[in-house]
Design an enzyme around this catalytic site. Structure first.
Site: not given
Ligand code: ATP
Length: 315
Positions: A11, A141
Site C-alpha cells: 500500500k 494497517d
Molecule cells: P508499515 O508500513 O506497516 O509500517 P513497513 O512496510 O514499513 O510497515 P515492514 O516491511 O512490515 O515495514 O517491516 C518492518 C519490520 O517488521 C521489518 O524490519 C521486519 O523485521 C519485521 N517483519 C515482521 N514480519 C514481517 C514480514 N512478514 N515481512 C516483512 N517484515 C516483517
C-alpha cells in the site's frame, strides 16, 4: 493436501495526517490508502504437524514468532482452537517482493493474507469485516490490507471506508536499498515536535475526518482526476523524516523536476512514490531519475494502482 496461494499487495498513502493522541498510546490518524500491484505471494497449507512453520526468500524477514504472518496464524489458532486442533499446524511460504521496512505495509499485508488463507483452509466462513476485526489486533494497517483498493482509514488506521477505485494510474516506487526508517521512531519524533497542535476533543477529531472525507482529494478520486490527485498528495511524517534523511528529500525533488503528477513519501518512509499518467511516462521518469542520481543503492519499481486487497491466485 489442500493449499492456497494468495497475492498480497503493498500500500501507499495518498494522504496521511496525524490529528491527535489516543488513550491507547497510538495516534489518531486520517489516511487515504491505496493498494498497488507490487505484492508478495503467500502460500498456505496444512503441514500435518502441530507447529506453524515459516519460509521466506528474503534474508531481512524474520522467520520466528516476531513475523506478522506468524502472529496472524497463531491468532487464528487461539481464536479457533477447535479448527486448529482438527486441522493441525500450518506452513506459510512468503515470496517477498515488497521492500522490507519501507513504509509499504509489507508485514501487514502478509498477515492479512494469512488471515484470509487460514479462513479458507479451515473453512471457517468468516466475512471480510470479521477478518478485519481480528486483523486490527495484529496491526493498524492489517484491516485495510485485507480489503485493499482505495479507502479512507481513520482511528489508528483500522477503521476502513471504501472509496471509488482509481484507474489507469501508474506508480513509481523508489527506495535506497540500505535505508530503512523505524515507524515507531517517526511517530515518536512527530509527537515530540507537533503534539501541541493535536486535536483532543473527540468531536473535533471526527470533524477533521469528515472534512477529509468530503474534501478535494476524495472528490478528485471520485472523478479519477489524476492531475488533481497528484497535486493533493500529503504526508505529515515528511516533516520529521525528510530533515533526518536528506537523500529522501532530494529523491522527491528529483521526481518532481520530471513533471510527475505528484511525489511524496509513503507512510513512515523511506520509500517515495511518484504518480504517472502512463506506463511510458513511468519508464522514462525511472531512467531519468536513476541517471541523474547515479547511485546503485537506489531501486525503482513501476507498478499500478490496484483495486483490491488479498486475492487468491492459481498455485
Ligand atoms: P508499515 O508500513 O506497516 O509500517 P513497513 O512496510 O514499513 O510497515 P515492514 O516491511 O512490515 O515495514 O517491516 C518492518 C519490520 O517488521 C521489518 O524490519 C521486519 O523485521 C519485521 N517483519 C515482521 N514480519 C514481517 C514480514 N512478514 N515481512 C516483512 N517484515 C516483517
Amino acid at each position: 493436501m489442500q493449499s492456497y496461494c494468495l497475492f498480497a499487495p503493498a500500500k501507499i498513502n495518498l494522504h496521511l495526517e496525524i490529528i491527535g493522541d489516543r488513550p491507547d498510546g497510538y495516534h489518531e490518524l486520517v489516511m487515504i490508502m491505496q493498494s498497488v500491484s507490487l505484492g508478495d505471494i503467500i502460500r498456505i497449507r496444512a503441514n500435518g504437524r502441530e507447529e506453524i512453520r515459516l519460509f521466506c526468500n528474503h534474508p531481512q524477514v524474520p522467520l520466528d514468532d516476531t513475523n506478522l504472518a506468524y502472529k496472524a496464524a497463531r491468532k487464528m489458532q487461539q481464536e479457533y482452537p477447535n479448527a486448529s486442533s482438527r486441522e493441525g499446524g500450518i506452513d506459510i511460504t512468503i515470496e517477498k517482493n515488497i521492500p522490507v521496512a519501507a513504509g509499504l505495509a509489507g508485514g501487514s499485508t502478509d498477515a492479512a493474507a494469512v488471515l484470509v488463507g487460514v479462513n479458507l483452509l479451515w473453512k471457517l466462513g468468516l466475512t471480510v469485516p470479521e477478518l478485519q476485526q481480528i486483523g486490527a489486533t495484529l496491526g493498524s494497517d492489517v484491516p485495510f490490507c485485507i480489503s485493499g483498493g482505495t479507502a479512507l482509514a481513520t482511528g489508528r488506521g483500522e477503521k476502513i471506508e471504501p472509496l471509488p477505485d482509481l484507474q489507469n494510474l501508474w506508480v513509481v516506487l523508489a527506495k535506497y536499498e540500505s535505508l530503512s526508517v523505524s515507524t515507531p521512531w517517526a511517530y515518536k519524533t512527530y509527537r515530540e515536535r507537533y503534539s501541541h497542535q493535536y486535536l483532543s476533543n473527540p468531536e473535533d477529531i471526527q470533524r477533521r475526518a469528515h472534512q477529509i472525507h468530503s474534501g478535494d482529494l476524495v472528490k478528485a478520486i471520485s472523478q479519477n482526476n489524476a492531475r488533481q490527485i497528484g497535486a493533493l498528495l500529503y504526508n505529515d511524517l515528511e516533516k520529521v523524516v525528510l530533515p533526518a534523511y536528506p537523500a529522501v528529500a532530494e529523491l522527491i525533488e528529483a521526481f518532481k523536476r520530471k513533471n510527475v503528477l505528484g511525489c511524496i513519501m509513503s507512510g513512515s518512509g523511506p520509500t517515495v512514490f511518484a504518480l504517472c499518467e502512463s506506463q511510458s511516462q513511468g519508464e522514462e521518469v525511472i531512467s531519468q531519475v536513476t541517471a541523474e542520481i547515479d547511485n546503485p543503492d537506489l531501486h525503482c519499481w513501476l507498478t499500478q494502482v490496484c483495486p483490491h486487497g488479498i486475492m487468491t491466485v492459481e498455485n
